[in-house]
Design an enzyme around this catalytic site. Structure first.
Site, PDB file in Angstrom:
ATOM      1  N   GLY A  13       0.819  -1.214   0.000  1.00  0.00           N
ATOM      2  CA  GLY A  13       0.000   0.000   0.000  1.00  0.00           C
ATOM      3  C   GLY A  13       0.847   1.256   0.000  1.00  0.00           C
ATOM      4  NE  ARG A  16      -3.815   6.424  -3.763  1.00  0.00           N
ATOM      5  CZ  ARG A  16      -3.630   5.450  -4.657  1.00  0.00           C
ATOM      6  NH1 ARG A  16      -3.618   4.181  -4.265  1.00  0.00           N
ATOM      7  NH2 ARG A  16      -3.451   5.728  -5.935  1.00  0.00           N
ATOM      8  CB  SER A 139      -7.014   0.596  12.906  1.00  0.00           C
ATOM      9  OG  SER A 139      -7.927   1.658  13.180  1.00  0.00           O
ATOM     10  CE1 TYR A 152      -9.522  -0.374   8.134  1.00  0.00           C
ATOM     11  CE2 TYR A 152      -9.921   0.692  10.247  1.00  0.00           C
ATOM     12  CZ  TYR A 152      -9.119   0.476   9.147  1.00  0.00           C
ATOM     13  OH  TYR A 152      -7.905   1.113   9.056  1.00  0.00           O
TER      14      TYR A 152
END
Length: 248
Positions: A13, A16, A139, A152
């Protein structure tokens, strides 16, 4: 000389956002970066911007064959992989009861299975060399939950748990596995799930003790530390980079 001088870092990834910042930071620390992204053009552009021996590869982390092909290409170019950063991720926001099971699959495939696929490909190589550092991007949604991001949160919670278990399994081989957990960070992904709403941005900023959203460079700095020899006695840990929004 940087902390990662002449080491090889495989970053997913990397086209960006946080991944791009991580790739830039590791390169600044002296690493040769293999920048991978499902968007091949973005991966190649990232490598071009990094300069040096950086390599840009189109890679779909949900496809183990694509991951294996990227690893094989990286090993053709370099002697081995010293650092693996699992950053690739995706989400779509909304109440769980209104969510589309097709989105569940995509979220879990990218955020959780992507980590499993890359680790399954890279860890045997690191074990054979007797060294290596893996840094997974989790996260804080996976630590404390996040409204509108139930699946998520589940996937990232899986990443955090996997990080701990994998760290236990490979520690005796000199390989560390750690997790960096972002809080609200100003990225394209954040904007795509409502982050452009001024009211949301203001509310989050007020809730964060340091009174600002995270920047991709904040995460990149934490990743660089965990990837470096300075963190050689740190493994199985989850470090939140959230401005104090979440505290253990």
């Amino acid at each position: 000389m940087g902390r990662l001088q002449d080491q090889v870092a495989f970053v997913t990834g990397a086209g960006r956002g946080i991944g791009r910042a991580v790739a830039g930071k590791l390169a600044a620390e002296g690493a040769h970066v293999v920048a991978t992204d499902v968007d091949e053009g973005a991966a190649k552009q990232a490598a071009q911007d990094l300069g040096g021996r950086a390599l840009g590869l189109g890679t779909d982390v949900t496809d183990p064959d694509s991951v294996s092909a990227a690893l094989a290409r990286a090993q053709e170019e370099f002697d081995g992989i010293d650092v693996l950063v699992n950053n690739a991720g995706w989400d779509t926001a909304g109440p769980f009861v209104d969510s589309d099971p097709a989105d569940w699959d995509r979220i879990v495939q990218i955020n959780l299975y992507g980590v499993l696929h890359t680790c399954r490909a890279v860890l045997p190589h690191m074990i054979g060399r007797g060294r290596g550092a893996v840094v997974n991007i989790g996260s804080d949604a996976g630590r404390v939950g996040s409204s509108g991001e139930a699946v998520y949160s589940a996937a990232k919670g899986g990443v955090i748990a996997f990080t701990k278990a994998a760290a236990r399994e490979v520690a005796r081989h000199g390989v560390t596995v750690n997790c960096v957990s972002p809080g609200p960070t100003d990225t394209e992904l954040f904007s795509s799930i409502g982050g452009e709403d001024p009211k949301l941005r203001t509310a989050l900023t007020k809730a964060i003790p340091l009174r600002r959203l995270g920047e991709p460079t904040d995460l990149a700095n934490a990743v660089a530390f965990l990837a470096s020899p300075e963190a050689s006695f740190v493994t199985g840990q989850t470090v939140s980079v959230s401005g104090g929004l979440t505290m253990s």
